[in-house]
Design an enzyme around this catalytic site. Structure first.
Site, PDB file in Angstrom:
ATOM      1  N   GLU A  67       0.826  -1.208   0.000  1.00 54.61           N
ATOM      2  CA  GLU A  67       0.000   0.000   0.000  1.00 54.61           C
ATOM      3  C   GLU A  67       0.856   1.251   0.000  1.00 54.61           C
ATOM      4  O   GLU A  67       0.506   2.253  -0.635  1.00 54.61           O
ATOM      5  CB  GLU A  67      -0.918  -0.010   1.230  1.00 54.61           C
ATOM      6  CG  GLU A  67      -1.806   1.205   1.382  1.00 54.61           C
ATOM      7  CD  GLU A  67      -3.010   1.203   0.429  1.00 54.61           C
ATOM      8  OE1 GLU A  67      -4.004   1.861   0.741  1.00 54.61           O
ATOM      9  OE2 GLU A  67      -2.929   0.554  -0.632  1.00 54.61           O
ATOM     10  N   THR A 123      -4.392   8.553  -5.664  1.00 49.60           N
ATOM     11  CA  THR A 123      -4.433   8.804  -4.223  1.00 49.60           C
ATOM     12  C   THR A 123      -3.376   9.814  -3.787  1.00 49.60           C
ATOM     13  O   THR A 123      -3.654  10.715  -2.992  1.00 49.60           O
ATOM     14  CB  THR A 123      -4.238   7.490  -3.455  1.00 49.60           C
ATOM     15  OG1 THR A 123      -5.271   6.572  -3.831  1.00 49.60           O
ATOM     16  CG2 THR A 123      -4.305   7.725  -1.956  1.00 49.60           C
TER      17      THR A 123
END
Length: 273
Positions: free
Chosen positions: A129, A182
């Site tokens: 991540e 993101t």
């Protein structure tokens, strides 16, 4: 076993009032990762469903980095080969990088018969991540691995609090034909928050946690307000205010961006939307 396939679902992070600390898992869609033994290290055998956009080099792929982190933590000399099937759209705000990373560590753990702890799986997936999202926040990874609602008290080392899911609560998600990276969405937030906005967010988060424990849908509805991220990211999703109003008119308890967007979620009583 010579191969193991794991499915990891889409996740909604932030959940309006819980920036970087709240998340929940959806039933579907999701990503699948198949792990097989290889001589050493981590290899990416194939990626399906990404239109050729994701890197095939393991060190640049979220699933590959997560799998390598788990092998390293376990001191495992054997290697693995991964096949990734993307069921989630890229840059959708539905935890696509987290799903690939989570599915990879779960599949590799099962292949090895390692029985790694939940905390070890979360920590390893967080390494993927970090690559995919630019930071190691766990509000997608934790619900992806643990299921249901989670509160991330601390990401690393993981301190994950499982929250109850009130009976009759349903999530609806819509995905506009947009992509939002993101890392770029996080850059819009800056590094400071007005005290008044922070106080409102803390109050809503506390109310939300109480609401899911007590099944108080009215309180849950009042708590679904984001004073931190959504106001700053709203320009990235044209028509956001209209969509939220339509959800409320249709009976939703509340709605907001899923993660950094562009997907939006609404929490509802049963199928009343």
């Amino acid at each position: 076993m010579t191969s193991v396939t794991a499915f990891a679902p889409a996740t909604v992070s932030n959940v309006a009032c819980g920036f970087d600390v709240l998340g929940f898992a959806l039933d579907e869609p999701g990503d699948e990762v198949t792990a097989e033994f290889a001589p050493a290290g981590v290899q990416i055998a194939a990626i399906e469903g990404d239109g050729g956009r994701l890197p095939r080099e393991a060190a640049r792929n979220t699933a590959g980095v997560a799998a390598l982190a788990l092998l390293t933590k376990l001191g495992e000399p054997r290697g693995v080969r991964l096949t990734i099937r993307k069921g989630l759209p890229l840059s959708s705000g539905l935890g696509g990088s987290a799903a690939s990373a989570a599915a990879a560590v779960v599949a590799v753990n099962a292949l090895l018969g390692a029985n790694a702890s939940r905390e070890t799986l979360v920590q390893s997936a967080l390494e993927g991540e970090r690559l995919g999202a630019g930071s190691s926040h766990a509000d997608n990874i934790a619900p992806c691995i643990c299921g249901g609602f989670v509160l991330v008290r601390r990401a690393n080392p993981p301190d994950i609090v499982t929250l109850p899911v009130p009976s009759g609560l349903t999530a609806v998600v819509i995905h506009p034909d947009l992509e939002i990276e993101t890392a770029k969405a996080r850059a819009l937030l800056g590094d400071s928050v007005p005290l008044g906005d922070a106080v409102k967010q803390w109050a809503n988060l506390g109310a939300f946690v109480h609401a899911v424990h007590t099944g108080d849908f009215e309180l849950l509805s009042r708590s679904l307000e984001d004073t931190i991220a959504e106001p700053r990211r709203a320009p990235l999703v044209p028509g956001l205010a209209l969509i939220k109003r339509a959800a409320a008119d249709a009976g939703a308890l509340g709605s907001s961006l899923s993660g950094s967007g562009p997907s939006l979620f609404a929490l509802c009583r049963g199928d009343q939307i």
